[in-house]
Design an enzyme around this catalytic site. Structure first.
Site, short mmCIF file in Angstrom:
data_model
loop_
_atom_site.label_atom_id
_atom_site.label_comp_id
_atom_site.label_asym_id
_atom_site.label_seq_id
_atom_site.Cartn_x
_atom_site.Cartn_y
_atom_site.Cartn_z
N LYS A 126 35.25 44.61 24.11
CA LYS A 126 35.91 43.68 25.05
C LYS A 126 35.51 44.07 26.45
O LYS A 126 35.21 45.23 26.73
CB LYS A 126 37.44 43.76 24.91
CG LYS A 126 38.16 42.49 25.36
CD LYS A 126 38.02 41.36 24.34
CE LYS A 126 38.82 40.13 24.74
NZ LYS A 126 38.75 39.09 23.71
N ASP A 166 36.77 34.39 27.31
CA ASP A 166 38.18 34.74 27.11
C ASP A 166 38.92 34.06 28.26
O ASP A 166 38.40 33.13 28.89
CB ASP A 166 38.36 36.26 27.10
CG ASP A 166 39.72 36.69 26.55
OD1 ASP A 166 39.86 36.75 25.33
OD2 ASP A 166 40.63 36.97 27.35
#
Length: 451
Positions: A126, A166
């Site tokens: 991430k 995201d």
């Protein structure tokens, strides 16, 4: 917790004392593993858990960029490469003021097991920045994305680490970052997913997380002779996941009555139909406006958000609830409101939207809880399919990708329900998701030696 599990958790707390989100994610995961650890001596011998909770690599860097006034601004960038056990690191990039190392590590940790559940060969990672794209001009967003990718490019690659979007990172931002990567590396490769259809993207990638959430929830309900037809649903958020969760629910005959953003929520008693949803998409994706404008246009109820009080969106009578905004948006009082208002299923579209206490309240009151690492895996599943299409230099039809997504989500439900029944208890999908993914990742880690 058994002594070994407690030791691993305390080690995390000791090493990372200020990373509350990461600690929460690890704690919830370890609670599930605690139920089977005595049967897995090889896991203890090879220190699998100690390795799982420690990222393989963390990169933190500065991102200097020039605003429209000609002034240099400096943001902080991150990439957490948590695990490459099952494949290249895979996980989104988030641009939001709240981004910090704890949030990046929690998301990367969750991503490892989410990606595992898809059955596709992907590790977990991430990244992101505390940059806020809201209120910025197109030129400012482009310059930031180019600067961010200039540093990130040395740490990623199609067979190393494949970022995606995201919160705060949609098609626009992915396009700018992809262009900069191509410029720096002089190669056209599938280093990012969520690309535009004109340059290597996959059909239904924008829809995938929301659609996948509904497909998994549909599988859970079908097993209990339940469905969405004529049911009232509450959805939080108004970004990509909330929009396409709402779209699929409408297609399946449900009535969605809420959406929200950081400023407040709307309650449309008549239901959000396809025309109204299209207005939301333009409002949020093009105009970058606030959800209050929906209430002004359609004359429905708007409630401003007061962070000191329980979230009013979870205090509406409905059948099913879909938190699609952010982590820990359902706390103790919110969970009690959901129980009181007759909610039968909560499908987690956001990552870790329920606190540990609220999860217990929901499940102990018989509410079916579809946990995020299973329920919102549709986005990364189609990202994996995009990687496959890029490798073959082809593009599948919308129908084929949608069918692949449905098959993946049905298979996820099968695996987590079987694991829950075998190792925990029927309908405990939190344990099911954690245990099913843990067993697969731990076997692969042991097979690969101490890496």
């Amino acid at each position: 917790m058994k002594s070994e599990i407690e030791r691993v958790y305390q080690q995390v707390c000791s090493r990372d004392p200020n990373e509350k989100e990461f600690q929460q994610a690890v704690y919830t995961f370890l609670l599930s593993v605690d139920k089977i650890i005595d049967k897995l001596p090889e896991v203890s011998y090879h220190r699998v858990l100690e390795r799982m909770v420690e990222p393989e690599r963390v990169v933190m860097f500065r991102v200097p960029w020039i605003d429209d006034e000609g002034v240099c601004q400096v943001n902080r960038g991150f990439r957490v490469q948590m695990s490459s056990t099952l494949g290249p690191y895979k996980g989104g990039c988030r641009f939001h003021p709240s981004v910090n190392l704890s949030i990046m590590k929690f998301l990367a940790f969750e991503q490892v097991f989410k990606n595992c559940l898809t059955g596709l060969p992907m590790g977990g990672g991430k990244g992101g920045s505390d940059f806020n794209p809201k209120g910025k001009s197109e030129a400012e967003v482009m310059r930031f994305c180019q600067s961010f990718m200039t540093e990130l490019s040395r740490h990623i690659g199609a067979d190393t680490d494949v970022p995606a979007g995201d919160i705060g990172v949609g098609g626009r931002e992915i396009g700018y970052m992809f262009g900069q990567y191509k410029r720096l590396k002089n190669e056209f490769t599938g280093v990012l997913t969520g690309k535009g259809l004109d340059f290597g993207g996959s059909n239904i990638r924008p829809e995938a997380t929301g659609y996948g959430l509904v497909y998994l929830s549909q599988a859970i309900l079908a097993d209990r002779k339940m469905d969405f037809e004529g049911k009232t649903c509450i959805v939080s958020g108004s970004g990509n996941v909330a929009q396409f969760t709402t779209e699929k629910l409408i297609q399946l005959g449900a009535k969605v009555v809420t959406l929200s953003d950081s400023t407040g929520m709307i309650y449309d008693e008549n239901g959000i139909d396809s025309e109204k949803l299209q207005y939301v998409k333009v409002l949020k994706n093009v105009k970058r406006g606030r959800i209050k404008e929906y209430a002004d246009k359609y004359g429905c109820t708007y409630i401003a958000r007061n962070n000191d009080e329980p979230n009013p969106i979870w205090n509406i009578k409905a059948d099913y609830a879909f938190p699609c905004a952010t982590q820990n948006e359902i706390l103790k009082e919110d969970a009690e409101n959901l129980v009181r208002n007759g909610i039968k299923l909560v499908g987690e579209g956001a990552n870790m939207p329920c606190s540990i206490e609220s999860e217990h309240i929901l499940t102990s009151n018989g509410i079916l809880l579809a946990p995020a690492k299973a329920a919102n895996a549709g986005g990364v599943a189609v990202s994996g399919l995009e990687m496959a299409q890029n490798s073959m230099r082809i593009q599948w039809s919308r129908e084929r990708v949608d069918q692949e997504l449905q098959n993946i989500m049905k298979n996820i439900y099968k695996n987590i329900s079987e694991a829950a029944l075998t190792y925990s208890e029927k309908d405990n999908f939190i344990d099911g998701a954690n245990i099913a993914s843990f067993l697969k990742v731990s076997r692969a880690m042991i097979a690969q030696g101490y890496v």
